[in-house]
Scaffold this motif. Structure first.
Motif, PDB file in Angstrom:
ATOM      1  N   ALA A 148       0.816  -1.212   0.000  1.00  0.00           N
ATOM      2  CA  ALA A 148       0.000   0.000   0.000  1.00  0.00           C
ATOM      3  C   ALA A 148       0.849   1.261   0.000  1.00  0.00           C
ATOM      4  O   ALA A 148       1.976   1.278   0.505  1.00  0.00           O
ATOM      5  CB  ALA A 148      -0.918   0.008   1.220  1.00  0.00           C
ATOM      6  N   VAL A 190       0.254   5.188   1.414  1.00  0.00           N
ATOM      7  CA  VAL A 190      -0.608   5.974   2.301  1.00  0.00           C
ATOM      8  C   VAL A 190      -0.397   7.452   2.003  1.00  0.00           C
ATOM      9  O   VAL A 190       0.732   7.954   2.079  1.00  0.00           O
ATOM     10  CB  VAL A 190      -0.289   5.679   3.784  1.00  0.00           C
ATOM     11  CG1 VAL A 190      -1.062   6.626   4.702  1.00  0.00           C
ATOM     12  CG2 VAL A 190      -0.600   4.225   4.118  1.00  0.00           C
ATOM     13  N   ASP A 217      -1.594  11.294   3.026  1.00  0.00           N
ATOM     14  CA  ASP A 217      -2.284  12.137   3.992  1.00  0.00           C
ATOM     15  C   ASP A 217      -1.372  13.301   4.347  1.00  0.00           C
ATOM     16  O   ASP A 217      -0.150  13.109   4.474  1.00  0.00           O
ATOM     17  CB  ASP A 217      -2.637  11.341   5.258  1.00  0.00           C
ATOM     18  CG  ASP A 217      -3.720  12.006   6.078  1.00  0.00           C
ATOM     19  OD1 ASP A 217      -3.467  13.106   6.614  1.00  0.00           O
ATOM     20  OD2 ASP A 217      -4.825  11.440   6.169  1.00  0.00           O
ATOM     21  N   ILE A 246      -1.874   5.309  10.384  1.00  0.00           N
ATOM     22  CA  ILE A 246      -2.451   4.408   9.387  1.00  0.00           C
ATOM     23  C   ILE A 246      -1.432   3.361   8.961  1.00  0.00           C
ATOM     24  O   ILE A 246      -1.746   2.172   8.828  1.00  0.00           O
ATOM     25  CB  ILE A 246      -2.960   5.205   8.165  1.00  0.00           C
ATOM     26  CG1 ILE A 246      -4.127   6.100   8.581  1.00  0.00           C
ATOM     27  CG2 ILE A 246      -3.392   4.266   7.036  1.00  0.00           C
ATOM     28  CD1 ILE A 246      -4.484   7.158   7.549  1.00  0.00           C
ATOM     29  N   THR A 254      -4.393   4.419   0.137  1.00  0.00           N
ATOM     30  CA  THR A 254      -5.331   5.099   1.027  1.00  0.00           C
ATOM     31  C   THR A 254      -5.126   6.592   0.803  1.00  0.00           C
ATOM     32  O   THR A 254      -3.996   7.083   0.851  1.00  0.00           O
ATOM     33  CB  THR A 254      -5.119   4.739   2.504  1.00  0.00           C
ATOM     34  OG1 THR A 254      -3.877   5.271   2.966  1.00  0.00           O
ATOM     35  CG2 THR A 254      -5.147   3.225   2.698  1.00  0.00           C
ATOM     36  N   LEU A 289      -8.715   3.724  -1.763  1.00  0.00           N
ATOM     37  CA  LEU A 289      -9.647   3.816  -0.651  1.00  0.00           C
ATOM     38  C   LEU A 289      -9.555   5.227  -0.078  1.00  0.00           C
ATOM     39  O   LEU A 289      -8.488   5.657   0.362  1.00  0.00           O
ATOM     40  CB  LEU A 289      -9.302   2.800   0.445  1.00  0.00           C
ATOM     41  CG  LEU A 289     -10.136   2.886   1.723  1.00  0.00           C
ATOM     42  CD1 LEU A 289     -11.578   2.476   1.467  1.00  0.00           C
ATOM     43  CD2 LEU A 289      -9.527   2.010   2.831  1.00  0.00           C
ATOM     44  N   LEU A 331     -10.039   8.032   2.680  1.00  0.00           N
ATOM     45  CA  LEU A 331     -10.203   8.200   4.124  1.00  0.00           C
ATOM     46  C   LEU A 331     -10.866   9.553   4.328  1.00  0.00           C
ATOM     47  O   LEU A 331     -10.251  10.592   4.091  1.00  0.00           O
ATOM     48  CB  LEU A 331      -8.862   8.119   4.844  1.00  0.00           C
ATOM     49  CG  LEU A 331      -8.175   6.752   4.790  1.00  0.00           C
ATOM     50  CD1 LEU A 331      -6.906   6.764   5.622  1.00  0.00           C
ATOM     51  CD2 LEU A 331      -9.103   5.653   5.269  1.00  0.00           C
ATOM     52  N   LYS A 379     -12.964   8.501   8.691  1.00  0.00           N
ATOM     53  CA  LYS A 379     -12.064   8.906   9.757  1.00  0.00           C
ATOM     54  C   LYS A 379     -12.901   9.221  10.991  1.00  0.00           C
ATOM     55  O   LYS A 379     -13.920   9.901  10.889  1.00  0.00           O
ATOM     56  CB  LYS A 379     -11.276  10.161   9.361  1.00  0.00           C
ATOM     57  CG  LYS A 379     -10.150   9.933   8.391  1.00  0.00           C
ATOM     58  CD  LYS A 379      -9.392  11.232   8.183  1.00  0.00           C
ATOM     59  CE  LYS A 379      -8.217  11.049   7.246  1.00  0.00           C
ATOM     60  NZ  LYS A 379      -7.483  12.323   7.036  1.00  0.00           N
ATOM     61  N   LEU A 412     -10.614  -1.519   9.091  1.00  0.00           N
ATOM     62  CA  LEU A 412      -9.790  -0.810   8.114  1.00  0.00           C
ATOM     63  C   LEU A 412      -8.932  -1.779   7.322  1.00  0.00           C
ATOM     64  O   LEU A 412      -8.875  -1.726   6.087  1.00  0.00           O
ATOM     65  CB  LEU A 412      -8.909   0.219   8.814  1.00  0.00           C
ATOM     66  CG  LEU A 412      -7.878   0.934   7.920  1.00  0.00           C
ATOM     67  CD1 LEU A 412      -8.574   1.711   6.824  1.00  0.00           C
ATOM     68  CD2 LEU A 412      -6.979   1.851   8.749  1.00  0.00           C
ATOM     69  N   VAL A 442      -9.175  -2.413   3.342  1.00  0.00           N
ATOM     70  CA  VAL A 442      -8.030  -2.195   2.464  1.00  0.00           C
ATOM     71  C   VAL A 442      -7.747  -3.449   1.631  1.00  0.00           C
ATOM     72  O   VAL A 442      -7.485  -3.375   0.420  1.00  0.00           O
ATOM     73  CB  VAL A 442      -6.786  -1.782   3.274  1.00  0.00           C
ATOM     74  CG1 VAL A 442      -5.525  -1.831   2.412  1.00  0.00           C
ATOM     75  CG2 VAL A 442      -6.970  -0.381   3.842  1.00  0.00           C
TER      76      VAL A 442
END
Length: 364
Positions: free
Chosen positions: A17, A19, A21, A30, A64, A90, A92, A117, A133, A137
């Motif tokens: 994955a 991530v 953010d 996460i 994510t 995905l 969030l 979230k 979660l 995922v």
């Protein structure tokens, strides 16, 4: 653009994955949660631009994606990922009205699903949701996003034989159940259903509280049917639809004169979800004595299968979305395995399949 890192078969390396953010705390949290669940985080990124580059560089199985980020936000990042290096995403999303709208925009751009979230103390909320979660995922990572986009045509014709006359059954009811990958399919189906059919429609889409209100408004805008989020004690007649409220089971509590009455309950989750499709279907099978049809769409898990079997046993008709067009072939597959499915249709033929269940044909 091709990835700079060749991807091994997933069976050889597990789920990988990226991530994305803008919060360092969230990226770390996460990543730790996914790592604890056996998912390898190959890179993190602080905005959409870096996220797109990370996807190109690592060819992950899943991303994510945060929504609100500086420079390139999540909406644009999803659009670019789907155009340049298609990868399951995905979202969030925070529990807020504006984030709900952005979430649906991201789904329109190609994101597979979203995960809420938590509000309040972030670390406590996410830790409680870690197992869900990780499961989500993994589910999103299994989706084939390279499949061509399909759309449902409006104004479906149910008869192609000039010697046949088609008419709708009186006072038909339709229950739609969906989960992962479902929102865009549900919207297409609602947009395609002819108002002349005069359906009473109940929709159960696995979705948390705070998002179903906005989703109901989107469905209302897309469809000729009047769609609203369900409230306890609501009644609907022909040309109306109710969407199950997030966090509440939607039960059919009464039926008479072609009108359906519903109640909302906070009973235990079924298949770990609330609202659950099975709850709505079982109560519909018990109380609706007019024509009853069910459409089980894309989604993870087995919710809807037992309820569809109850509807079938009561004389109703069951349509299941096929494997090729389902983002996750869980709910439709389980329904088919029960033997309850009367028809299995690809996404672009779901409306036709539904209309056929409420149509009679008479030779001229």
């Amino acid at each position: 653009m091709t990835s700079t890192k060749a991807a091994e078969p997933r069976s050889n390396r597990g789920v990988r994955a990226v991530v994305v953010d803008d919060s360092q705390f969230m990226r770390t949290l996460i990543s730790d949660m996914l790592d604890a669940g056996g998912i390898t985080v190959v890179e993190t990124a602080s905005n959409g631009e870096r996220g797109v580059e990370a996807v190109k560089a690592h060819a992950p199985d899943v991303v994510t994606m945060d929504l609100k980020m500086p420079d390139v936000d999540g909406i644009e990042a999803v659009e670019r990922i789907m155009a340049e290096c298609p990868t399951p995403v995905l979202i969030l999303s925070a529990y807020a009205a504006d984030d709900a709208e952005l979430t649906f925009e991201a789904l329109e751009n190609g994101a597979v699903d979203f995960f809420e979230k938590p509000s309040g103390e972030v670390s406590v909320g996410l830790q409680k949701q870690r197992e869900v979660l990780v499961s989500t995922v993994r589910s999103v990572a299994s989706v084939d996003v390279s499949a061509p986009e399909r759309t449902v045509e409006s104004g479906v014709s149910v008869s192609t034989d000039p010697h046949d006359s088609a008419r709708y059954l009186e006072r038909p009811t339709l229950v739609i159940g969906a989960s992962t990958g479902g929102p865009t399919v549900v919207e297409e189906v609602l947009a395609g259903l002819p108002i002349e059919a005069d359906l009473r429609i109940l929709i159960v889409q696995h979705m948390p509280e705070g998002f179903t209100g906005r989703f109901a408004k989107r469905l209302d805008e897309a469809s000729e049917y009047v769609v609203r989020e369900a409230s306890d004690g609501d009644r609907i007649g022909g040309g109306e639809a109710l969407l199950a409220r997030g966090g509440k089971h939607l039960r059919v509590s009464g039926y008479g004169g072609g009108r359906i009455r519903v109640s909302l309950t906070e009973g235990e989750p079924v298949h770990s979800v609330r609202p659950a499709v099975d709850v709505t279907l079982r109560t519909a099978a018990e109380r609706v004595d007019g024509p009853l049809s069910v459409a089980i769409l894309t989604g993870m898990g087995a919710d809807g299968a037992e309820g569809a079997r109850a509807v079938s046993a009561a004389g109703g008709a069951v349509i299941a979305q096929d494997e090729g067009t389902s983002a996750v072939f869980g709910m439709p597959k389980r329904t088919i395995e029960t033997g309850a499915a009367d028809d299995v249709r690809p996404r672009e033929e779901l409306v036709t399949g539904i209309v056929n269940t409420i149509t009679t044909r008479e030779a001229r």
